[in-house]
Design an enzyme around this catalytic site. Structure first.
Site, PDB file in Angstrom:
ATOM      1  N   ASP A  47       0.916  -1.340   0.131  1.00 47.12           N
ATOM      2  CA  ASP A  47      -0.020  -0.020  -0.142  1.00 47.12           C
ATOM      3  C   ASP A  47       0.864   1.083   0.066  1.00 47.12           C
ATOM      4  OD1 ASP A  47      -3.107   1.067   0.671  1.00 47.12           O
ATOM      5  OD2 ASP A  47      -1.493   2.153   1.919  1.00 47.12           O
ATOM      6  N   TYR A  52       3.279   9.614  -0.555  1.00 42.94           N
ATOM      7  CA  TYR A  52       4.559   9.098   0.289  1.00 42.94           C
ATOM      8  C   TYR A  52       5.821   9.327  -0.237  1.00 42.94           C
ATOM      9  CZ  TYR A  52       0.348   6.436   2.463  1.00 42.94           C
ATOM     10  OH  TYR A  52      -0.825   6.229   2.910  1.00 42.94           O
ATOM     11  N   LYS A  77      -2.582   6.039  -4.525  1.00 46.66           N
ATOM     12  CA  LYS A  77      -3.484   7.131  -3.966  1.00 46.66           C
ATOM     13  C   LYS A  77      -3.370   8.218  -4.972  1.00 46.66           C
ATOM     14  CE  LYS A  77      -3.437   4.778   0.257  1.00 46.66           C
ATOM     15  NZ  LYS A  77      -2.307   4.479   0.758  1.00 46.66           N
ATOM     16  N   HIS A 110      -7.103   9.899  -2.117  1.00 51.12           N
ATOM     17  CA  HIS A 110      -6.684   9.818  -1.012  1.00 51.12           C
ATOM     18  C   HIS A 110      -7.371  10.333   0.139  1.00 51.12           C
ATOM     19  CE1 HIS A 110      -2.138   9.333   1.044  1.00 51.12           C
ATOM     20  NE2 HIS A 110      -3.225   9.122   2.011  1.00 51.12           N
ATOM     21  N   LYS A 234       3.039  -1.113   8.860  1.00 55.67           N
ATOM     22  CA  LYS A 234       3.998  -0.644   8.571  1.00 55.67           C
ATOM     23  C   LYS A 234       5.121  -0.729   9.293  1.00 55.67           C
ATOM     24  CE  LYS A 234       7.502   2.713   8.894  1.00 55.67           C
ATOM     25  NZ  LYS A 234       8.171   2.970  10.156  1.00 55.67           N
ATOM     26  N   SER A 235       6.135  -1.432   8.820  1.00 54.56           N
ATOM     27  CA  SER A 235       7.598  -1.443   9.541  1.00 54.56           C
ATOM     28  C   SER A 235       8.697  -1.465   8.781  1.00 54.56           C
ATOM     29  CB  SER A 235       7.484  -2.675  10.573  1.00 54.56           C
ATOM     30  OG  SER A 235       8.697  -2.898  11.337  1.00 54.56           O
ATOM     31  N   ARG A 240       9.837  -7.241  12.920  1.00 52.82           N
ATOM     32  CA  ARG A 240       8.300  -6.964  13.109  1.00 52.82           C
ATOM     33  C   ARG A 240       7.819  -7.083  11.747  1.00 52.82           C
ATOM     34  NH1 ARG A 240       9.246  -0.904  15.954  1.00 52.82           N
ATOM     35  NH2 ARG A 240       9.690  -1.750  17.818  1.00 52.82           N
ATOM     36  N   ASN A 244       4.415  -9.553  12.166  1.00 55.04           N
ATOM     37  CA  ASN A 244       2.935  -9.041  11.977  1.00 55.04           C
ATOM     38  C   ASN A 244       2.229 -10.083  10.864  1.00 55.04           C
ATOM     39  OD1 ASN A 244       3.741  -6.873  13.605  1.00 55.04           O
ATOM     40  ND2 ASN A 244       4.050  -5.551  11.703  1.00 55.04           N
TER      41      ASN A 244
HETATM   42  N1  LIG Z   1      -5.309   6.307   3.546  1.00 57.60           N
HETATM   43  C1  LIG Z   1      -4.521   7.272   4.838  1.00 57.60           C
HETATM   44  O1  LIG Z   1      -4.964   8.605   4.620  1.00 57.60           O
HETATM   45  C2  LIG Z   1      -3.470   6.438   5.372  1.00 57.60           C
HETATM   46  C3  LIG Z   1      -3.059   7.096   6.531  1.00 57.60           C
HETATM   47  C4  LIG Z   1      -2.053   6.512   7.245  1.00 57.60           C
HETATM   48  C5  LIG Z   1      -1.788   5.373   6.839  1.00 57.60           C
HETATM   49  N2  LIG Z   1      -2.039   4.833   5.724  1.00 57.60           N
HETATM   50  C6  LIG Z   1      -1.672   3.332   5.442  1.00 57.60           C
HETATM   51  O2  LIG Z   1      -1.594   2.583   6.599  1.00 57.60           O
HETATM   52  C7  LIG Z   1      -0.441   1.970   6.504  1.00 57.60           C
HETATM   53  C8  LIG Z   1      -0.111   1.567   8.180  1.00 57.60           C
HETATM   54  O3  LIG Z   1      -0.548   2.773   9.146  1.00 57.60           O
HETATM   55  P1  LIG Z   1       0.741   3.836   9.652  1.00 57.60           P
HETATM   56  O4  LIG Z   1       1.992   3.427   8.954  1.00 57.60           O
HETATM   57  O5  LIG Z   1       0.241   4.941  10.024  1.00 57.60           O
HETATM   58  O6  LIG Z   1       0.768   2.864  11.258  1.00 57.60           O
HETATM   59  P2  LIG Z   1       1.007   1.449  11.754  1.00 57.60           P
HETATM   60  O7  LIG Z   1       1.152   0.274  10.896  1.00 57.60           O
HETATM   61  O8  LIG Z   1      -0.330   1.444  12.816  1.00 57.60           O
HETATM   62  O9  LIG Z   1       2.029   1.461  12.836  1.00 57.60           O
HETATM   63  C9  LIG Z   1       3.565   1.614  12.180  1.00 57.60           C
HETATM   64  C10 LIG Z   1       4.261   1.964  13.570  1.00 57.60           C
HETATM   65  O10 LIG Z   1       4.477   0.794  14.371  1.00 57.60           O
HETATM   66  C11 LIG Z   1       5.792   0.149  14.602  1.00 57.60           C
HETATM   67  N3  LIG Z   1       5.540  -1.116  14.387  1.00 57.60           N
HETATM   68  C12 LIG Z   1       4.993  -2.052  13.327  1.00 57.60           C
HETATM   69  N4  LIG Z   1       4.937  -3.282  13.927  1.00 57.60           N
HETATM   70  C13 LIG Z   1       5.212  -3.403  15.045  1.00 57.60           C
HETATM   71  C14 LIG Z   1       5.189  -4.456  15.811  1.00 57.60           C
HETATM   72  N5  LIG Z   1       5.269  -5.674  15.690  1.00 57.60           N
HETATM   73  N6  LIG Z   1       5.640  -4.039  17.232  1.00 57.60           N
HETATM   74  C15 LIG Z   1       5.949  -3.050  17.752  1.00 57.60           C
HETATM   75  N7  LIG Z   1       5.900  -1.768  16.866  1.00 57.60           N
HETATM   76  C16 LIG Z   1       5.646  -2.191  15.465  1.00 57.60           C
HETATM   77  C17 LIG Z   1       6.410   0.715  13.489  1.00 57.60           C
HETATM   78  O11 LIG Z   1       7.550   0.844  13.748  1.00 57.60           O
HETATM   79  P3  LIG Z   1       9.029   0.477  12.844  1.00 57.60           P
HETATM   80  O12 LIG Z   1       8.726   0.824  11.527  1.00 57.60           O
HETATM   81  O13 LIG Z   1      10.149   1.310  13.364  1.00 57.60           O
HETATM   82  O14 LIG Z   1       9.363  -0.971  13.085  1.00 57.60           O
HETATM   83  C18 LIG Z   1       5.857   2.215  13.132  1.00 57.60           C
HETATM   84  O15 LIG Z   1       6.374   2.895  13.958  1.00 57.60           O
HETATM   85  C19 LIG Z   1       0.489   3.065   6.084  1.00 57.60           C
HETATM   86  O16 LIG Z   1       1.852   2.408   6.101  1.00 57.60           O
HETATM   87  C20 LIG Z   1      -0.078   3.405   5.087  1.00 57.60           C
HETATM   88  O17 LIG Z   1       0.077   2.509   3.736  1.00 57.60           O
HETATM   89  C21 LIG Z   1      -3.221   5.277   5.118  1.00 57.60           C
END
Ligand SMILES: NC(=O)c1ccc[n+]([C@@H]2O[C@H](COP(=O)([O-])OP(=O)(O)OC[C@H]3O[C@@H](n4cnc5c(N)ncnc54)[C@H](OP(=O)(O)O)[C@@H]3O)[C@@H](O)[C@H]2O)c1
Length: 283
Positions: A47, A52, A77, A110, A234-235, A240, A244
């Site tokens: 995604d 980004y 997006k 988006h 995301k990681s 991790r 996941n």
């Molecule tokens: N459409 C939209 O408006 C929108 C907005 C936001 C996000 N998104 C999409 O959703 C995806 C995911 O959301 P997000 O990136 O905001 O947040 P997320 O996936 O909820 O969290 C990512 C964070 O959690 C940490 N993490 C990941 N797996 C972990 C684990 N097993 N244990 C501990 N910490 C962990 C990562 O750290 P590290 O990387 O340091 O490991 C990073 O800091 C995005 O990448 C994007 O593709 C879309």
């Protein structure tokens, strides 16, 4: 041990892997390595977004993997500056050019930006319908659309979005928008599924993880899976990225599901912007 990620059917007859890999806030210079690790681990769904700044690197990692294009599901997006129809057409061309792909699996608006462009996200949506008709977008959908925005598309457009990608996690269930999606065959994709890590030290989550000998992240991701939503945590940390994926070999019972659902704080739990007022246009 190989992982098997379930596919979910969309309203247009295609399928999408329920678990993917998100690349928001991964620097372009780190993106090839992260996506390569994800693909090696078994993820087949990435995604990204023009916003980004790493579409080119996502495309590069997919090509470098040697996997068939058809076996990797790619989403991108439309950025907020390109909602006018001609701009949207150019932006979509640029997205495919950056990815170096001749089609994309899923393309989303988006943000609805109801306070910009005279509130006209319908014309923008009709341009995405063109991309689907000409085959360059296999599926089209929206992101951050509220119920009122979805109702307007239903009244004024031809194609029902395949997905609505919205913020959702234990602190922000976003259940009204999810319920509309369920009733109208629009699949929910939950962004920030672990609230960017903020739910991982919640005592309820930690307690359930301890009982099941799983990590807090696995428990929360499993909760999403059992709600039927699509997720792409995301990681950039290889351990991790692997952790996941280990969410399809255990189950949360009803009590655990209910305890996590009860963490919902409503609007107060929202971490990202409110789509009704969000009006950011990158320059
Ligand atoms: N459409 C939209 O408006 C929108 C907005 C936001 C996000 N998104 C999409 O959703 C995806 C995911 O959301 P997000 O990136 O905001 O947040 P997320 O996936 O909820 O969290 C990512 C964070 O959690 C940490 N993490 C990941 N797996 C972990 C684990 N097993 N244990 C501990 N910490 C962990 C990562 O750290 P590290 O990387 O340091 O490991 C990073 O800091 C995005 O990448 C994007 O593709 C879309």
């Amino acid at each position: 041990m190989a992982i098997t990620i379930p596919d979910i059917s969309l309203n247009d007859g295609t399928t999408i892997p329920q678990l993917g890999f998100g690349v928001f806030q991964i620097e372009p210079k780190d993106t090839v390595a992260a996506v390569t690790t994800a693909l090696e681990t078994g993820y087949r769904h990435i995604d990204t977004a023009e916003m980004y700044g790493n579409e080119a690197e996502v495309g590069e990692a997919v090509r470098m993997s040697g996997l068939d294009r058809g076996s990797v599901y790619v989403t991108s997006k439309l950025n907020n500056g390109f909602h006018r129809p001609d701009d949207a057409r150019k932006a979509f061309d640029s997205t495919l050019a950056a990815l170096k792909m001749d089609y994309i699996d899923l393309f989303l608006i988006h943000w609805p930006l109801p306070t910009l462009y005279d509130g006209d996200y319908v014309s923008t949506w009709k341009v995405l319908e063109e991309f689907q008709r000409d085959g360059r977008a296999r599926s089209i959908g929206v992101s951050n659309f509220q119920v009122a925005h979805l109702e307007r598309l239903a009244a004024e457009a031809d194609v029902v979005p395949a997905v609505n990608q919205i913020e959702a996690h234990p602190y922000f269930g976003n259940d009204e928008v999810r319920a509309y999606g369920r009733e109208h065959n629009i699949l929910t994709e939950a962004w920030s599924p672990i609230a960017q890590g903020k739910v991982l030290d919640d005592p309820t989550v930690v307690d359930i993880a301890g009982q099941l000998d799983r990590t807090p992240a696995q428990v929360v991701l499993r909760w999403h899976v059992q709600r039927g939503d699509i997720i792409f945590p995301k990681s950039t940390t290889p351990k991790r990225i692997e952790e996941n994926t280990r969410i399809f070999d255990f189950e949360l019972d009803d009590t655990a599901m209910e305890r996590i659902t009860a963490l919902n704080r409503g609007e107060a739990g929202r971490q990202g912007p409110n789509p009704d007022t969000f009006a950011y246009v990158p320059r």
